[in-house]
Write a protein that holds these residues in place. Structure first.
Motif, short mmCIF file in Angstrom:
data_model
loop_
_atom_site.label_atom_id
_atom_site.label_comp_id
_atom_site.label_asym_id
_atom_site.label_seq_id
_atom_site.Cartn_x
_atom_site.Cartn_y
_atom_site.Cartn_z
N ILE A 117 61.29 -44.09 -1.55
CA ILE A 117 61.94 -42.76 -1.57
C ILE A 117 62.62 -42.29 -0.62
N ILE A 118 62.28 -42.56 0.73
CA ILE A 118 62.88 -42.27 1.91
C ILE A 118 64.59 -42.81 1.97
N VAL A 119 64.60 -44.17 1.60
CA VAL A 119 65.99 -44.80 1.63
C VAL A 119 66.69 -44.39 0.46
N TYR A 120 66.17 -44.25 -0.70
CA TYR A 120 66.89 -44.25 -2.12
C TYR A 120 67.02 -42.98 -2.38
N GLY A 121 65.63 -42.01 -2.21
CA GLY A 121 65.85 -40.77 -2.59
C GLY A 121 66.50 -39.82 -1.75
N ARG A 122 66.80 -40.43 -0.19
CA ARG A 122 67.12 -39.70 0.73
C ARG A 122 66.59 -38.39 1.22
N LEU A 123 65.28 -38.47 1.06
CA LEU A 123 64.25 -37.44 1.46
C LEU A 123 63.85 -37.80 2.90
N GLN A 124 63.60 -36.51 3.76
CA GLN A 124 63.07 -36.61 4.85
C GLN A 124 61.62 -37.37 4.93
N PRO A 125 61.45 -38.34 6.02
CA PRO A 125 60.11 -39.12 6.17
C PRO A 125 59.06 -38.11 6.25
N ILE A 126 59.06 -37.10 6.99
CA ILE A 126 57.96 -36.09 6.96
C ILE A 126 57.47 -35.54 5.89
N ILE A 127 58.40 -35.03 5.19
CA ILE A 127 58.16 -34.57 3.82
C ILE A 127 57.59 -35.55 2.91
N THR A 128 58.26 -36.69 2.75
CA THR A 128 58.00 -37.82 1.97
C THR A 128 56.48 -38.18 2.00
N THR A 129 56.33 -38.64 3.19
CA THR A 129 54.79 -39.02 3.58
C THR A 129 53.87 -38.24 3.76
N LEU A 130 54.09 -36.99 3.69
CA LEU A 130 53.28 -35.94 3.58
C LEU A 130 52.78 -35.79 2.21
N ALA A 131 53.69 -35.92 1.27
CA ALA A 131 53.41 -35.54 -0.33
C ALA A 131 52.96 -36.99 -0.84
N THR A 132 53.28 -38.11 -0.24
CA THR A 132 52.59 -39.53 -0.84
C THR A 132 51.32 -39.48 -0.05
N GLY A 133 51.29 -39.27 1.06
CA GLY A 133 49.65 -39.17 1.28
C GLY A 133 48.61 -38.27 0.72
N THR A 134 49.26 -37.30 0.11
CA THR A 134 48.22 -36.56 -0.76
C THR A 134 48.03 -37.13 -1.83
N ILE A 135 49.05 -37.87 -2.49
CA ILE A 135 48.66 -38.73 -3.68
C ILE A 135 47.74 -39.85 -3.37
N TYR A 136 47.98 -40.51 -2.49
CA TYR A 136 46.90 -41.55 -2.10
C TYR A 136 45.44 -41.11 -1.95
N PHE A 137 45.29 -39.90 -1.39
CA PHE A 137 43.99 -39.47 -1.01
C PHE A 137 43.39 -39.17 -2.36
N GLY A 138 44.21 -38.48 -3.28
CA GLY A 138 43.65 -38.40 -4.45
C GLY A 138 43.41 -39.61 -5.40
N LEU A 139 43.93 -40.68 -5.16
CA LEU A 139 43.52 -42.04 -5.77
C LEU A 139 42.11 -42.34 -5.07
N ALA A 140 42.26 -42.08 -3.71
CA ALA A 140 40.81 -42.56 -3.20
C ALA A 140 39.77 -41.95 -3.53
N LEU A 141 39.80 -40.31 -3.54
CA LEU A 141 38.72 -39.61 -4.38
C LEU A 141 38.44 -39.84 -5.69
N GLY A 142 39.59 -40.28 -6.40
CA GLY A 142 38.96 -40.88 -7.80
C GLY A 142 38.38 -42.20 -7.74
N LEU A 143 38.48 -42.88 -6.70
CA LEU A 143 37.60 -44.39 -6.73
C LEU A 143 36.48 -43.87 -6.11
N ARG A 144 36.37 -43.06 -5.04
CA ARG A 144 34.89 -42.57 -4.45
C ARG A 144 34.66 -41.11 -4.32
N PRO A 145 34.34 -40.68 -5.47
CA PRO A 145 33.96 -39.18 -5.38
C PRO A 145 33.06 -38.71 -4.42
N VAL A 146 31.94 -39.81 -4.12
CA VAL A 146 31.16 -39.51 -3.30
C VAL A 146 30.93 -41.09 -2.39
#
Length: 329
Positions: A117-146
């Motif tokens: 995303i950073i290289v080919y989408g040419r987005l800033q790393p801080i914005i990209t990884t903040l957004a993808t980090g939220t997605i990864y946390f959502g996946l983790a929460l789906g795997l382990r709600p508790v």
């Protein structure tokens, strides 16, 4: 004029790592001296089991920072790997081994997505990884709600125990990561390209440096290392937990460890070895507060002040530099 010897430049380039190592030795000696049990195998093993987790996540943060980027998703990849491992690293020895490989592969994929995303989408790393980090946390929460799950007991004991009854296995894992990931990367063409990009991306481009591949590899390896940390966390806790607090704390502490370890936030200079010692310094400071019986309510405040000073010191160094070559003077 007599030329400056090569060792001078090498020392100047790694002085942050040497300083972080000296700080760790001094603080750990104070911690052992104050601890009621003293220097014993259980005390050292417990400290290693906690410190290595942050050390590996700090290594993950170092690679993007060297390219003058940042990865705010390392903590969430760490948490996602923890939750995945609590599902996959179970069953027989073969099944657990395949599960561990799957966890590392998914973490690597997360890092690759960040880099793409950073290289080919040419987005800033801080914005990209903040957004993808939220997605990864959502996946983790789906795997382990508790919180829950398990991990292969033999695998966990081998990682969190000792070798020969004296050497913490976690330290050997950390050494293996350094030897198998950091050193080959640092000596590779793309590893040297990462330093060139962090120093002056425009000049690196004009010199024919493979910028896209170098950045993509840096973020991919960052995801791999964060997953290694999450896998080790599962071995320590025997469970998985989708905790935004844990992810946020590890992300923040990884940045602080990078700064303490002497890596420039401008990129182009630094070492994962310094970040390892920076992480061990942070962990030992936390243990030091405990043995000095500081009130629990004051401990987060004290640690927060240390983090703020560390990041502020790194920022102050950036403001004082008029040229990237000042790092080596």
């Amino acid at each position: 004029m007599k030329p400056t010897p090569d060792w001078h430049y090498r020392f100047q380039a790694s002085r942050g790592a040497w300083l972080a190592a000296a700080m760790f030795v001094a603080i750990f000696a104070l911690y052992i001296g104050k601890h009621q049990a003293g220097l014993t195998v259980p005390v050292v093993t417990t400290a290693a089991n906690k410190g290595v987790l942050l050390a590996i996540v700090a290594m993950a943060q170092t690679l993007p920072v060297l390219t003058a980027g940042i990865d705010l998703s390392v903590g969430m990849v760490f948490v996602l790997a923890n939750c995945l491992a609590s599902h996959l690293v179970v069953g027989s020895g073969l099944q657990a081994g395949l599960g561990a490989v799957a966890v590392l592969a998914i973490g690597t994929l997360c890092g690759f997505i960040n880099g793409a995303i950073i290289v080919y989408g040419r987005l800033q790393p801080i914005i990209t990884t903040l957004a993808t980090g939220t997605i990864y946390f959502g996946l983790a929460l789906g795997l382990r709600p508790v919180p829950g799950g398990d991990v292969h007991a033999g695998f966990a004991e081998a990682v969190t125990g000792t070798v020969g009854g004296t050497v913490p296995a976690m330290l050997l894992v950390l050494l293996a990561v350094v030897l198998l990931v950091w050193l080959p990367y640092r000596r590779s063409t793309l590893g040297r390209a990462a330093l060139a990009i962090g120093s002056a991306e425009g000049a690196a481009y004009m010199s024919g440096v493979p910028i896209a591949r170098a950045k993509l590899l840096a973020y991919t390896l960052s995801g791999l290392l964060a997953a290694v940390g999450g896998l080790l966390l599962t071995c320590v806790t025997y469970s998985g937990e989708a905790s935004a607090t844990i992810g946020g704390v590890y992300t923040l502490n990884s940045i602080a460890a990078v700064v303490i370890g002497g890596t420039s936030l401008m990129g182009g200079a630094g070492s994962a070895i310094g970040s390892v010692f920076g992480a061990l310094v942070l962990r030992t400071i936390g243990d030091l507060l405990f043995v000095f019986d500081m009130e629990p309510l004051w401990q987060p405040l004290f640690q927060g002040v240390i983090l703020l000073l560390a990041v502020s010191f790194g920022s102050l160094q950036l403001l004082r530099m008029s040229n990237r070559l000042d790092i080596y003077r």
